[in-house]
Write an enzyme that holds these catalytic residues in place. Structure first.
Site, PDB file in Angstrom:
ATOM      1  N   LYS A  63      24.950  -7.670  -8.224  1.00 30.33           N
ATOM      2  CA  LYS A  63      23.914  -7.491  -8.077  1.00 30.33           C
ATOM      3  C   LYS A  63      22.642  -7.971  -8.397  1.00 30.33           C
ATOM      4  CE  LYS A  63      25.319  -6.763  -3.526  1.00 30.33           C
ATOM      5  NZ  LYS A  63      26.416  -7.616  -3.113  1.00 30.33           N
ATOM      6  N   GLY A 109      29.983  -8.808   2.424  1.00 36.40           N
ATOM      7  CA  GLY A 109      31.371  -8.634   3.421  1.00 36.40           C
ATOM      8  C   GLY A 109      30.312  -8.009   5.032  1.00 36.40           C
ATOM      9  N   ASN A 110      29.279  -7.656   5.106  1.00 35.13           N
ATOM     10  CA  ASN A 110      29.342  -7.336   6.580  1.00 35.13           C
ATOM     11  C   ASN A 110      28.193  -8.107   7.182  1.00 35.13           C
ATOM     12  OD1 ASN A 110      26.188  -7.255   4.592  1.00 35.13           O
ATOM     13  ND2 ASN A 110      25.336  -6.047   6.159  1.00 35.13           N
ATOM     14  N   LYS A 164      30.989 -13.155  -6.785  1.00 36.29           N
ATOM     15  CA  LYS A 164      30.602 -13.686  -5.893  1.00 36.29           C
ATOM     16  C   LYS A 164      28.865 -14.785  -5.972  1.00 36.29           C
ATOM     17  CE  LYS A 164      28.418 -12.103  -2.206  1.00 36.29           C
ATOM     18  NZ  LYS A 164      28.651 -10.169  -1.993  1.00 36.29           N
ATOM     19  N   LYS A 202      40.706  -6.787 -11.178  1.00 39.97           N
ATOM     20  CA  LYS A 202      39.918  -7.086  -9.571  1.00 39.97           C
ATOM     21  C   LYS A 202      41.883  -6.243  -8.603  1.00 39.97           C
ATOM     22  CE  LYS A 202      37.751  -7.940  -6.453  1.00 39.97           C
ATOM     23  NZ  LYS A 202      36.260  -7.055  -6.019  1.00 39.97           N
TER      24      LYS A 202
HETATM   25  P1  ADP Z   1      28.586  -6.990  -0.596  1.00 46.51           P
HETATM   26  O1  ADP Z   1      29.852  -7.559   0.233  1.00 46.51           O
HETATM   27  O2  ADP Z   1      27.282  -7.516  -0.307  1.00 46.51           O
HETATM   28  O3  ADP Z   1      29.222  -7.442  -1.958  1.00 46.51           O
HETATM   29  P2  ADP Z   1      29.074  -3.966  -1.665  1.00 46.51           P
HETATM   30  O4  ADP Z   1      30.038  -2.840  -1.221  1.00 46.51           O
HETATM   31  O5  ADP Z   1      29.523  -4.988  -2.822  1.00 46.51           O
HETATM   32  O6  ADP Z   1      28.572  -5.175  -0.437  1.00 46.51           O
HETATM   33  O7  ADP Z   1      27.661  -3.522  -2.448  1.00 46.51           O
HETATM   34  C1  ADP Z   1      26.677  -3.118  -1.506  1.00 46.51           C
HETATM   35  C2  ADP Z   1      26.684  -1.555  -1.768  1.00 46.51           C
HETATM   36  O8  ADP Z   1      26.356  -1.136  -2.876  1.00 46.51           O
HETATM   37  C3  ADP Z   1      25.871  -1.656  -0.529  1.00 46.51           C
HETATM   38  O9  ADP Z   1      26.318  -1.278   0.875  1.00 46.51           O
HETATM   39  C4  ADP Z   1      26.053   0.234  -0.826  1.00 46.51           C
HETATM   40  O10 ADP Z   1      26.885   0.797  -0.144  1.00 46.51           O
HETATM   41  C5  ADP Z   1      26.000  -0.033  -2.254  1.00 46.51           C
HETATM   42  N1  ADP Z   1      25.258   0.784  -3.310  1.00 46.51           N
HETATM   43  C6  ADP Z   1      25.351   0.878  -4.392  1.00 46.51           C
HETATM   44  N2  ADP Z   1      24.150   1.371  -5.094  1.00 46.51           N
HETATM   45  C7  ADP Z   1      23.068   1.480  -4.513  1.00 46.51           C
HETATM   46  C8  ADP Z   1      21.773   0.971  -5.127  1.00 46.51           C
HETATM   47  N3  ADP Z   1      21.409   1.958  -5.572  1.00 46.51           N
HETATM   48  N4  ADP Z   1      20.982   1.051  -3.579  1.00 46.51           N
HETATM   49  C9  ADP Z   1      21.501   0.596  -2.480  1.00 46.51           C
HETATM   50  N5  ADP Z   1      22.408   0.508  -2.321  1.00 46.51           N
HETATM   51  C10 ADP Z   1      23.894   0.779  -2.921  1.00 46.51           C
HETATM   52 MG    MG Z   2      30.365  -7.109  -3.036  1.00 48.91          MG
END
Ligand code: ADP
Ligand code: MG
Length: 318
Positions: free
Chosen positions: A279, A14-15, A217, A132
């Site tokens: 992820k 998303g970022n 995704k 969701k």
């Molecule tokens: P995206 O849009 O890339 O899918 P998400 O917000 O769904 O991003 O997931 C990424 C986020 O997960 C990171 O920005 C962080 O805030 C969070 N996060 C949760 N647990 C962890 C972890 N163990 N290590 C690093 N980040 C984490």
């Molecule tokens: Mg995500």
């Protein structure tokens, strides 16, 4: 540059499209996407064949809000069409950002977007348990009325109001996989399975039909990485590295995990559902099906992470 092909699936989060709540307009999204594309172009210049996948949550939210606000004058937009609309619009952004970046670097490369359908099982348990949240917030009264009139599943979302919820089934098959492979073979940079792909089910006669659901995704990107036998599965998100005890006083950043360690930490609850959890699970699935290497980092550190200078690297064995 070596002649040997090295395919990377790069899943951008998303970022890479929306920096923060103050930068959500289409021109803002272009600016943010172009920043990420600079780093991806660098990677391509170093010899990687890249397939880009991306999220679409906020963009689908915007379409749904517009669609809702206009529903007394115009038909609403079904969720599968929202998926197709955002794959096209985000694909266009990435194609143009990459075009301009290749031009600047004097690279002979072209990007193309494949509108991608992804098959889910109509009997996936997710259809019995929609979780969701999508679209705008509603009052309780409005939510219950839409449930009654439109058959929506609705839920209270963490004290912030009511929202529609849809199923998030497991992706099983990428319909356009051969098209994606053919483009990669021809040297195109491919943008595919945007937003996890458009969820479709297969009917008795073999035909496809779009469904009101959302595919994760990260899972769809993993399926694609396995399908194209990618040498690298790179997940670009908002953190430079993955941590154990994330956000806690005893937090530790990880440079490397083996598949076994990733599974253990996942079981121990270090990676929450809805953010880091999918992820890590996506990477586990990729490595278990023959994947060679995965990296999690943020857009600005993509090329440094490829050199082994940062990011979290996940590998099959030690
Ligand atoms: P995206 O849009 O890339 O899918 P998400 O917000 O769904 O991003 O997931 C990424 C986020 O997960 C990171 O920005 C962080 O805030 C969070 N996060 C949760 N647990 C962890 C972890 N163990 N290590 C690093 N980040 C984490
Ligand atoms: Mg995500």
């Amino acid at each position: 540059m070596s002649k040997e092909r090295r395919i990377a699936v790069v899943a951008i989060g998303g970022n890479s499209l929306i920096k923060d709540k103050e930068h959500q307009t289409v021109p803002d999204q272009f600016a943010t996407a172009c920043e990420t594309c600079r780093h991806i172009a660098e990677m391509i210049q170093q010899g990687w064949d890249v397939i880009i996948t991306h999220g679409n949550g906020p963009q689908v939210g915007f379409i749904l809000l517009r669609s809702e606000l206009a529903r007394h004058v115009l038909h609403t937009v079904p969720l599968d069409s929202c998926g197709a609309d955002t794959q096209g619009a985000i694909g266009y952004m990435l194609q143009q950002c990459l075009y301009n970046e290749f031009l600047r670097r004097g690279m002979k490369k072209q990007a193309a977007t494949v509108v991608t359908q992804v098959v889910v099982d109509k009997d996936d348990p997710a259809f019995q348990n929609p979780t969701k949240p999508i679209g705008p917030f509603m009052t309780k009264e409005e939510a219950l009325r839409r449930k009654e009139e439109d058959g929506w599943d609705v839920m209270e979302d963490a004290g912030r109001g009511w929202r529609r919820v849809v199923p998030s089934p497991i992706p099983l098959e990428i319909i356009e996989l051969d098209a994606i492979k053919a483009l990669v073979d021809q040297g195109f940079v491919v943008i595919a399975v945007g937003g996890g792909g458009i969820p479709v089910i297969r009917l008795e006669d073999g035909s496809l039909k779009g469904v009101e659901a959302v595919i994760d995704k990260d899972y769809a990107s993993s399926l694609l990485a396995v399908g194209v036998q990618a040498d690298l599965f790179l997940i670009s998100t908002a953190v430079e590295k993955v941590a154990l005890n994330y956000g806690k006083p005893n937090q530790v950043w990880l440079d490397k995990m083996t598949l076994e360690e990733a599974k253990r930490y996942y079981e121990e609850g270090h990676f929450p559902p809805g953010s880091m959890g999918p992820k890590i699970k996506a990477i586990i699935q990729y490595l278990e099906q023959g994947g060679k290497e995965a990296i999690i980092t943020n857009p600005e550190n993509l090329t440094r992470a490829l050199k082994g200078e940062t990011g979290t690297r996940i590998v099959p064995g030690s």
